[in-house]
Design a protein around this motif. Structure first.
Motif, PDB file in Angstrom:
ATOM      1  N   SER A 293       0.834  -1.201   0.000  1.00 30.98           N
ATOM      2  CA  SER A 293       0.000   0.000   0.000  1.00 30.98           C
ATOM      3  C   SER A 293       0.871   1.255   0.000  1.00 30.98           C
ATOM      4  O   SER A 293       0.551   2.238  -0.661  1.00 30.98           O
ATOM      5  N   GLN A 294       1.983   1.210   0.766  1.00 34.67           N
ATOM      6  CA  GLN A 294       2.892   2.363   0.806  1.00 34.67           C
ATOM      7  C   GLN A 294       3.587   2.550  -0.529  1.00 34.67           C
ATOM      8  O   GLN A 294       3.635   3.644  -1.083  1.00 34.67           O
ATOM      9  N   LYS A 295       4.126   1.444  -1.047  1.00 38.45           N
ATOM     10  CA  LYS A 295       5.001   1.532  -2.221  1.00 38.45           C
ATOM     11  C   LYS A 295       4.201   1.740  -3.503  1.00 38.45           C
ATOM     12  O   LYS A 295       4.488   2.651  -4.276  1.00 38.45           O
ATOM     13  N   THR A 296       3.169   0.919  -3.702  1.00 35.84           N
ATOM     14  CA  THR A 296       2.446   0.950  -4.979  1.00 35.84           C
ATOM     15  C   THR A 296       1.393   2.044  -5.019  1.00 35.84           C
ATOM     16  O   THR A 296       1.226   2.712  -6.028  1.00 35.84           O
ATOM     17  N   PHE A 297       0.679   2.220  -3.905  1.00 39.13           N
ATOM     18  CA  PHE A 297      -0.449   3.162  -3.935  1.00 39.13           C
ATOM     19  C   PHE A 297      -0.147   4.462  -3.188  1.00 39.13           C
ATOM     20  O   PHE A 297      -0.993   5.331  -3.076  1.00 39.13           O
TER      21      PHE A 297
ATOM     22  N   GLU B  31      20.088  -7.893   2.374  1.00 41.37           N
ATOM     23  CA  GLU B  31      20.488  -7.454   1.044  1.00 41.37           C
ATOM     24  C   GLU B  31      19.450  -6.591   0.344  1.00 41.37           C
ATOM     25  O   GLU B  31      19.714  -6.051  -0.728  1.00 41.37           O
ATOM     26  N   LEU B  32      18.255  -6.473   0.936  1.00 41.06           N
ATOM     27  CA  LEU B  32      17.260  -5.577   0.350  1.00 41.06           C
ATOM     28  C   LEU B  32      17.749  -4.140   0.467  1.00 41.06           C
ATOM     29  O   LEU B  32      18.480  -3.808   1.393  1.00 41.06           O
ATOM     30  N   PRO B  33      17.362  -3.240  -0.474  1.00 38.42           N
ATOM     31  CA  PRO B  33      17.742  -1.837  -0.349  1.00 38.42           C
ATOM     32  C   PRO B  33      17.250  -1.255   0.983  1.00 38.42           C
ATOM     33  O   PRO B  33      16.212  -1.676   1.501  1.00 38.42           O
ATOM     34  N   ALA B  34      17.998  -0.276   1.523  1.00 39.68           N
ATOM     35  CA  ALA B  34      17.704   0.233   2.875  1.00 39.68           C
ATOM     36  C   ALA B  34      16.304   0.830   2.973  1.00 39.68           C
ATOM     37  O   ALA B  34      15.680   0.798   4.028  1.00 39.68           O
ATOM     38  N   ASP B  35      15.779   1.394   1.851  1.00 41.67           N
ATOM     39  CA  ASP B  35      14.482   2.065   1.940  1.00 41.67           C
ATOM     40  C   ASP B  35      13.322   1.154   1.533  1.00 41.67           C
ATOM     41  O   ASP B  35      12.206   1.617   1.369  1.00 41.67           O
ATOM     42  N   ASP B  36      13.588  -0.119   1.380  1.00 47.83           N
ATOM     43  CA  ASP B  36      12.513  -1.035   0.976  1.00 47.83           C
ATOM     44  C   ASP B  36      11.469  -1.129   2.091  1.00 47.83           C
ATOM     45  O   ASP B  36      11.799  -1.451   3.230  1.00 47.83           O
TER      46      ASP B  36
END
Lengths: 296, 359
Positions: free
Chosen positions: B244-248, B313-318
């Protein structure tokens, strides 16, 4: 006696009974396989302790039929579902009969065909799509509010999404075509000359409607009501999506038994109890209606 | 009146129906030694085309799928189709029950090298254990906790916020008996899988009535209602909150309350009847590989990985990385196996609460 030269020699070998049997057999075979057998399976399930899948041991029990006794809150849910059926059927009748009258009396030819097409169009769209489109219209600050505010900027919200009326709106939309079509078939058969005779004898429009149109349209109204009332009682999609906390019906309870509790027997038992209730409702109504119709 | 559906139109409809039917039937599958069959939900990681291509290039193993639509169906398929599957995705709340019926092989972690990087709390979850042996490899996990509107309820700490006066008419609950009964159990400090006093839980949930605006059952429904401002407080899925945060771009904050949250954990298992066990284990090893996970999570979207190294290993802002902090794991109670009678009691309790909300 010589054989007839032409005509229908093939027809001679078949008795009318055989022809009838040949015509109805495919339909009844299909009904047996697609409806009767699954229904019987469900009836059997409703008397088992658990659905007989895998290697679980199951026993026969009648306990599921005490569900309303063991879970008193379901009585209220069932009554709400019956009320939902009554509201939806009633509103469908109030809108459907005038629409059928207008279609059969006021329009001819191409216009009537186009209007009919518009009545049937919702049937050709996916039910879920229809319900979701209502969520956009009915929600606070939704399309309905936008339209009102285009004329009156500070209008309070009239969004009714997540309420009992929203469920009724969605169900009426879904089932109205049944009522219009069945009523249309009844009223289109009313002879214009009967109405003219009534008017020439001095009957005003309300009297013509009450004494002639309504009794003659009654078979269509009743057929439409039966077609609508039964599925509305078991509806679960519209209540779930449009109803918010009000969206608890016997249909959603049955669905939860199948999908959340994996208790097919209890879900089946609930379904058959509701089937019995519906049959009782119809028995009472048909008796009352028959009495009225013979009087008039 | 002319008939509405003339023959031409009827044939058109008939043709469409036949075409739809033909598309729906599947061709029977031929089996070969270098081919494995995975049983999973559709679109849930294991059937990503790019990943299967990479896996086939690395190992020469082709992966085909069969899907289920409910956990009950998965269980039934494992029972009734022995020898059909090499890998099965199993919610850990079911693993030990299925292992108990002798349908799964125990896992030897030495044959799955990447399992060394799995978070020990998840890898050694008692949900996977039967008879002292593990029967599943922890794959992905998530939480059901508080999802609140940032400007209205940021910093909420306790589940009690759902009952608070400022949340009147502003709460959305998840239509799931296990979750909602579990929320009340967390509040009482009890086990979410076996609460002692179901009556008290029903009363507590009923007391939320003035606050409850809607009961959602799909992520889409939650997103639409939230973006229309219909509610500010909710019980929500952690993974969905990230989406919801990332896509919408919705202002939702996911909170693990002080009382804890409800965890779920999905694992990959090898059926006892699997024809290609070595290949199956090599596929499972690939599925928990950080390289696969990072691409899946960043390009497609995924729940949190059980592999601690993969999460690092995910990006810090993921958003998923920010939401699924490993320190939360010890605050979680995981959904665990439960007998049918108890599941029925959960559903009955939630049904009674919903009927009360509707009255």
């Amino acid at each position: 006696m010589s054989e007839p030269q032409s005509g229908a020699p093939a027809r001679r070998g078949l008795s009318p009974g055989a022809v009838t049997a040949a015509l109805v057999t495919p339909a009844y075979l299909w009904l047996t396989v697609a409806i009767f057998l699954p229904l019987v399976a469900m009836l059997v399930f409703s008397f088992l302790t658990a659905a007989p899948f895998g290697n679980r041991a199951v026993e026969f029990t009648g306990a599921h039929y005490l569900v309303f006794y063991n879970r008193p809150y379901l009585v209220e849910v069932a009554l709400r579902s019956l009320a939902l059926g009554a509201w939806t059927t009633g509103i469908c009748a109030l809108i459907g009969l005038p629409a059928a009258l207008a279609l059969s009396r006021a329009f001819r030819g191409r216009t009537r065909e186009v209007l009919f097409f518009l009545v049937i169009l919702p049937f050709w769209t996916n039910g879920l799509v229809r319900v979701f489109s209502w969520t956009m219209v009915l929600r606070e600050n939704g399309i309905l509010d936008d339209i009102v505010r285009a004329f009156w900027a500070d209008a309070p919200s009239i969004g009714i999404l997540y309420s009992y009326p929203a469920i009724v709106v969605g169900l009426v939309h879904a089932y109205l075509p049944y009522m219009i079509l069945t009523c249309y078939l009844s009223v289109v058969a009313i002879d214009d000359e009967i109405l003219e005779a009534a008017r020439s004898l001095g009957a005003r429009a309300p009297v013509v409607f009450g004494k002639i149109v309504l009794p003659l349209a009654a078979p269509g109204l009743i057929a439409g009501s039966v077609l609508i009332f039964v599925p509305v009682i078991g509806s679960f999609m519209e209540p779930r999506i449009l109803g918010g906390t009000a969206g608890v019906t016997i249909g959603t309870v049955i669905e939860d038994q199948f999908t959340q509790a994996f208790n097919w027997p209890l879900g089946s038992a609930l379904s058959f109890i509701m089937l019995a209730v519906v049959l009782v409702v119809f028995a009472v109504f048909s008796r009352a209606l028959r009495g009225r119709l013979t009087l008039s | 009146m002319r008939t509405l559906v003339d023959r031409r139109r009827f044939n058109l409809l008939l043709g469409a129906g036949v075409a739809a039917g033909a598309l729906g039937t599947r061709m029977p599958r031929a089996r070969a030694a270098n081919k494995i069959t995975v049983l999973n939900w559709q679109g849930y990681g294991t059937d990503e085309a790019w990943a299967l291509k990479l896996f086939a290039e690395q190992t020469g193993i082709e992966v085909v799928h069969d899907y289920f639509n409910s956990e009950q169906e998965m269980f039934t398929k494992l029972r009734t189709n022995p020898g059909a599957y090499d890998v099965a995705l199993i919610n850990s709340a079911w693993t030990s029950r299925i292992a108990e019926e002798g349908l799964l092989d125990p896992i030897d972690f030495n044959t799955v090298p990447n399992s060394a990087d799995l978070d020990p709390l998840l890898r050694d979850s008692s949900n996977f254990a039967f008879d002292g042996k593990p029967y599943g490899v922890a794959w992905v996990w998530g939480m059901n906790g508080l999802g609140v509107r940032k400007d209205k309820a940021a910093g909420a700490q306790s589940l009690e916020v759902l009952w608070s006066p400022e949340a009147v008419g502003r709460v959305a609950l998840y239509d799931d008996a296990i979750t909602e009964v579990g929320i009340a159990a967390l509040l009482f400090g009890e086990s979410i899988n076996d609460p002692k006093d179901m009556k008290a839980i029903v009363e507590k949930l009923k007391a939320m009535k003035p606050n409850v605006k809607l009961i959602w059952s799909s992520e889409d429904q939650w997103n639409k209602a939230f973006s229309a401002g219909e509610f500010d407080y909710s019980i929500y899925w952690s993974g969905a909150a990230g989406r919801s945060q990332k896509t919408f771009k919705l202002p939702v904050e996911f909170i693990v309350p002080t009382e804890g949250a409800i965890g779920w954990l999905d694992g990959l298992s090898v059926p006892a009847s699997a024809p290609n066990k070595a290949e199956a284990l090599s596929f499972i090893n690939y599925m928990i590989d950080p390289k696969f996970y990072v691409q899946w999570a960043t390009e497609v979207g995924a729940p949190a990985s059980a592999n601690a190294k993969a999460m690092e290993e995910l990006p810090a802002d993921d958003p998923q990385k920010l939401i699924h902090k490993t320190e939360y794991l010890k605050n979680l109670q995981f959904m665990s196996p439960m007998p049918d009678e108890r599941r029925q009691a959960f559903v009955d309790a939630w049904e009674e609460v919903k009927a009360f909300y509707a009255s």
